[in-house]
Design a protein around this motif. Sequence first.
Motif, short mmCIF file in Angstrom:
data_model
loop_
_atom_site.label_atom_id
_atom_site.label_comp_id
_atom_site.label_asym_id
_atom_site.label_seq_id
_atom_site.Cartn_x
_atom_site.Cartn_y
_atom_site.Cartn_z
N GLY A 46 -13.04 65.52 -5.19
CA GLY A 46 -14.14 65.39 -4.61
C GLY A 46 -14.88 64.28 -4.78
N ALA A 47 -15.62 64.12 -3.74
CA ALA A 47 -17.77 62.88 -4.11
C ALA A 47 -18.06 64.09 -5.33
N VAL A 48 -18.63 62.62 -6.18
CA VAL A 48 -19.84 63.36 -7.76
C VAL A 48 -20.93 62.21 -7.55
N ILE A 49 -21.76 62.85 -7.57
CA ILE A 49 -22.85 62.39 -8.55
C ILE A 49 -23.22 61.99 -8.95
N GLN A 50 -23.11 61.21 -9.95
CA GLN A 50 -23.62 61.25 -11.28
C GLN A 50 -25.21 60.25 -11.64
#
Length: 200
Positions: A46-50
Amino acid sequence: MTRALPWTPPSGPDVKVLPSGTWWDAVRASGLVGEHALKLLGDESGAVIQDRHGPLYWLVEPGSADGWDVRQVHVLGGAAARASYVGVPPAHWTGPPGIHWRIPVGPGRYLTDPALLRQSLALAARAELGPAGEAGPVTSRICVRCDRPTSTPVVVGQAHSASAGGRDIYSCPTCVRTFPQPVDPITQIDALRRTRQEGA
């Protein structure tokens, strides 16, 4: 007809610090383990923040990651005794430099299946860090401040070189408090919590 998502990232000009456990719990993995897990997940992620220093954050259903025990992985929200917060970039921040959406939120790209994520992170941790309990440097990191090995490293930065690319820089939970500027609110909260648990 497109179904509206139950939550969307901020649309303003800057990062917002939002509470984990309200719309989602955040699963934070070190850059080393997170990158490997991202490859294992492929299109199932799913969505991923880095964040700017390498760690990756997946969003999962609140409470679905309670009790996880995977090396270099921390669950923010859920059954945590204290409130946890995550720096969330605006929806249009989809590339470096700085914190950004590695995988943007969108239809079919919101929450990650927790069982699949845990399995991928556990496999990634074993591949990158060796079997749990194995002695030697593979299961620990050297603190950049005190030069001692720590089995609970906190990522405090990233070093870059032309030949090796980027690599994480680590601190022990005690020394992380001496850094003038924490990496992000989550790192600071995690480090202080783990220091108290270790009786430092």
